[in-house]
Design an enzyme around this catalytic site. Structure first.
Site, mmCIF file in Angstrom:
data_model
loop_
_atom_site.group_PDB
_atom_site.id
_atom_site.type_symbol
_atom_site.label_atom_id
_atom_site.label_comp_id
_atom_site.label_asym_id
_atom_site.label_seq_id
_atom_site.Cartn_x
_atom_site.Cartn_y
_atom_site.Cartn_z
ATOM 1 N N TYR A 75 -3.204 9.762 -56.733
ATOM 2 C CA TYR A 75 -3.395 8.348 -56.411
ATOM 3 C C TYR A 75 -2.224 7.866 -55.576
ATOM 4 C CZ TYR A 75 -7.467 5.961 -58.172
ATOM 5 O OH TYR A 75 -8.739 5.483 -58.308
ATOM 6 N N GLU A 77 -2.219 4.338 -53.980
ATOM 7 C CA GLU A 77 -2.545 2.993 -53.467
ATOM 8 C C GLU A 77 -1.293 2.351 -52.878
ATOM 9 O OE1 GLU A 77 -4.711 0.687 -56.320
ATOM 10 O OE2 GLU A 77 -6.304 2.175 -56.419
ATOM 11 N N ASP A 245 -14.559 -1.280 -31.597
ATOM 12 C CA ASP A 245 -14.941 -0.164 -32.461
ATOM 13 C C ASP A 245 -15.234 1.028 -31.544
ATOM 14 O OD1 ASP A 245 -16.300 1.703 -33.976
ATOM 15 O OD2 ASP A 245 -17.499 0.234 -35.067
ATOM 16 N N THR A 274 -13.930 6.132 -36.205
ATOM 17 C CA THR A 274 -14.085 7.217 -37.161
ATOM 18 C C THR A 274 -13.249 8.381 -36.612
ATOM 19 O OG1 THR A 274 -16.029 7.966 -35.962
ATOM 20 C CG2 THR A 274 -16.428 6.662 -37.932
ATOM 21 N N LYS A 277 -16.295 12.165 -35.074
ATOM 22 C CA LYS A 277 -17.336 12.257 -34.049
ATOM 23 C C LYS A 277 -16.760 13.043 -32.859
ATOM 24 C CE LYS A 277 -19.911 8.146 -35.466
ATOM 25 N NZ LYS A 277 -19.155 7.265 -36.345
ATOM 26 N N ARG A 283 -14.215 13.885 -41.803
ATOM 27 C CA ARG A 283 -15.000 12.650 -41.973
ATOM 28 C C ARG A 283 -14.074 11.543 -42.470
ATOM 29 N NH1 ARG A 283 -19.914 11.506 -41.549
ATOM 30 N NH2 ARG A 283 -20.251 13.660 -40.939
HETATM 31 N N1 DSN Z 1 -23.898 6.973 -38.315
HETATM 32 C C1 DSN Z 1 -23.115 6.765 -37.127
HETATM 33 C C2 DSN Z 1 -23.828 7.193 -35.900
HETATM 34 O O1 DSN Z 1 -24.616 8.101 -35.996
HETATM 35 O O2 DSN Z 1 -23.609 6.642 -34.851
HETATM 36 C C3 DSN Z 1 -22.638 5.378 -37.024
HETATM 37 O O3 DSN Z 1 -22.212 4.948 -38.260
#
Ligand code: DSN
Length: 489
Positions: A75, A77, A245, A274, A277, A283
């Protein structure tokens, strides 16, 4: 299984990747054999299907290894040097390294690597903006209840202007059922339904009309570069906080394939993303911001998030370092080259590509023009060995479940090493398959939106072509799947 591998060949012929994967799978199998089987089956599935989901990728085995260990037990925090738990020295170290790597990679003033996902990163950003606006020099916890109630109500009256879901915006950008729409009074801007493009003048007019606290830019299904330098000027005209974003294209920014006025980092107050991607990490999520937002962003945990995931922060540190390399720069350029080529080839084969092409890793296709829904096309293509997702298009008459569109992306196939010739082959498989789908009719003669029939032999031919591509570009080639299948009990 490990013993079998160790004794299968001379010591100097064993490879670290296979050894690690085998040892890991054996440990998982000791805990629950069914889970080990599912992991192995996932590898088999990913190896035998073309991964064209624009938001997915393949992270390195080093990144994966960083996540499978005792760091998950801790933990922590709070944030670096300010924890609510004892014994966080090593987590401090890991988080600080990940933050430094992120700042270096993106040229950002401040990085916060705790968010568990992009949605969490957005919530952290939203609360940071609200907290900064309503910042009081008094400790908020010591305020009399009625004063705090007033602040809370004022916070809830703020406006957020974000991209509409059907135009390519994300659920967390103010979709009516999302928590973002409960926190803010939401207004959406849309692309032009005919061209599929954002129109800067309209956007400026809307900003002038709405005067939002937060001007949110970013998408999960838009294929053209956005001029953040211009949007910064528009945001300043109305005093809006500019939040971008960049979850989808973060890897293209990191690798320099998106740069100059199209790179949001120098222009936005806060950038969320994120990490899994195009960025090809574990992730998770992240917030990058100007220094003036740092103290508010750093309170993401505990104000928005639960305990950070130290094992994932460790994996982020690895992925950021990997992305800060010449190889990754070449990868990012190739992702765009491949998607541009995929889009152009689809067009030559009579497939309707939204906006006529792409500037990033995404290709959006309209299948309604072929008399089918996105749902039918997604299912049929998966049957044929191609994994992708259906997507709404501007003004979509079929809605988010059936959809009129498909979204393709090139991050994963590019990670496998594919290039322009393979994109041509993939485009041909897609076009041929799409043209071989017919919507089934119900007993009243109405077209089904889900059921379909594939022309004779279409499936067998497509699968053969997919496998012949994938045989040349094997996912994690060091891992001997047949050996594992044989030996996993
Ligand atoms: N699930 C993501 C995407 O496929 O673009 C966005 O959250």
């Amino acid at each position: 299984m490990l013993n079998e591998y160790l004794s299968s060949k001379p010591l100097n012929e064993l490879n670290t990747e296979m050894l690690t994967f085998t040892a890991n799978l054996e440990m998982v199998a000791r805990g629950n054999p069914q889970i080990a089987k599912s992991i192995l089956q996932e590898l088999i599935d990913q190896r035998s299907h073309l991964k064209l989901i624009a938001s997915e990728n393949y992270c390195s085995l080093s990144t994966q290894s960083a996540m499978g260990n005792l760091l998950t037990d801790k933990y922590a925090e709070g944030f670096v040097g300010n924890r609510f738990y004892a014994g966080c020295d090593n987590v401090d170290n890991i988080e600080a390294i990940a933050c430094d790597e992120a700042k270096r990679l993106f040229g950002a003033e401040h990085a916060y690597v705790q968010p568990h996902s992009g949605a969490d990163a957005n919530l952290v950003a939203f609360l940071a903006v609200l907290r900064k606006k309503f910042h009081t020099t008094e400790n908020i916890l010591n305020l009399p209840k009625d004063e705090w109630e007033k602040i809370r109500k004022d916070m809830g009256n703020q406006r957020l202007l974000g991209m509409g879901l059907y135009s390519g915006g994300h659920l967390t950008h103010g979709y009516r059922h999302n928590v973002s729409a409960q926190l803010f009074e939401v207004f959406n801007y849309d692309v032009n339904e005919n061209t599929g493009l954002l129109e800067y003048d309209n956007l400026r007019n809307m900003l002038q009309e709405v005067k939002p606290l937060i001007f949110l830019i970013g998408f999960s299904a838009y294929t053209r570069n956005i001029d953040y330098s211009l949007l910064r000027q528009y945001a300043d005209e109305v005093g809006a906080v500019m939040v971008v974003d960049m979850a989808h294209f973060a890897g293209l920014v990191a690798g320099g394939a998106i740069s100059g006025k199209y790179n949001p980092i120098p222009y936005a107050d806060i950038v969320t993303t994120t990490t899994h991607k195009t960025l090809r990490g574990p992730r998770g999520g992240m917030v990058l911001c100007k220094q003036e937002y740092a103290e508010f962003v750093d309170k993401g945990c505990p104000h928005v998030l639960g305990g950070p995931l130290p094992h994932v922060m460790a994996a982020k540190a690895i992925a950021f370092k990997e992305a800060n390399s010449p190889e990754y720069k070449a990868y990012a350029a190739k992702v765009v080259e491949n998607s541009t080529h995929l889009a152009a080839t689809l067009v030559t084969k009579g497939i309707h590509v939204q906006t006529g092409g792409t500037d990033n890793h995404i290709v959006l296709v309209n299948v309604e023009k072929l008399g089918i829904t996105g749902r039918q096309a997604e299912l049929a293509l998966r049957e044929c060995g191609l994994t992708l997702n259906r997507n709404t298009l501007p003004g979509d008459k079929y809605g988010p479940w059936y959809t009129s569109g498909l979204r393709f992306g090139t991050p994963a196939t590019t990670s496998l090493g594919m290039g322009k010739p393979e994109m041509e082959e993939i485009a041909d498989i897609i076009a041929t398959t799409l043209k071989s789908i017919t919507a089934n009719l119900d007993k009243n003669g109405n077209k089904s939106k889900a059921k379909y029939t594939l022309a004779e032999n279409a499936k067998e031919t497509a699968i053969k072509r997919v496998h012949s591509l994938l045989d040349k570009y094997v996912l994690y080639p060091e891992i001997d799947v047949e050996f594992l299948q044989k030996n996993l009990k």
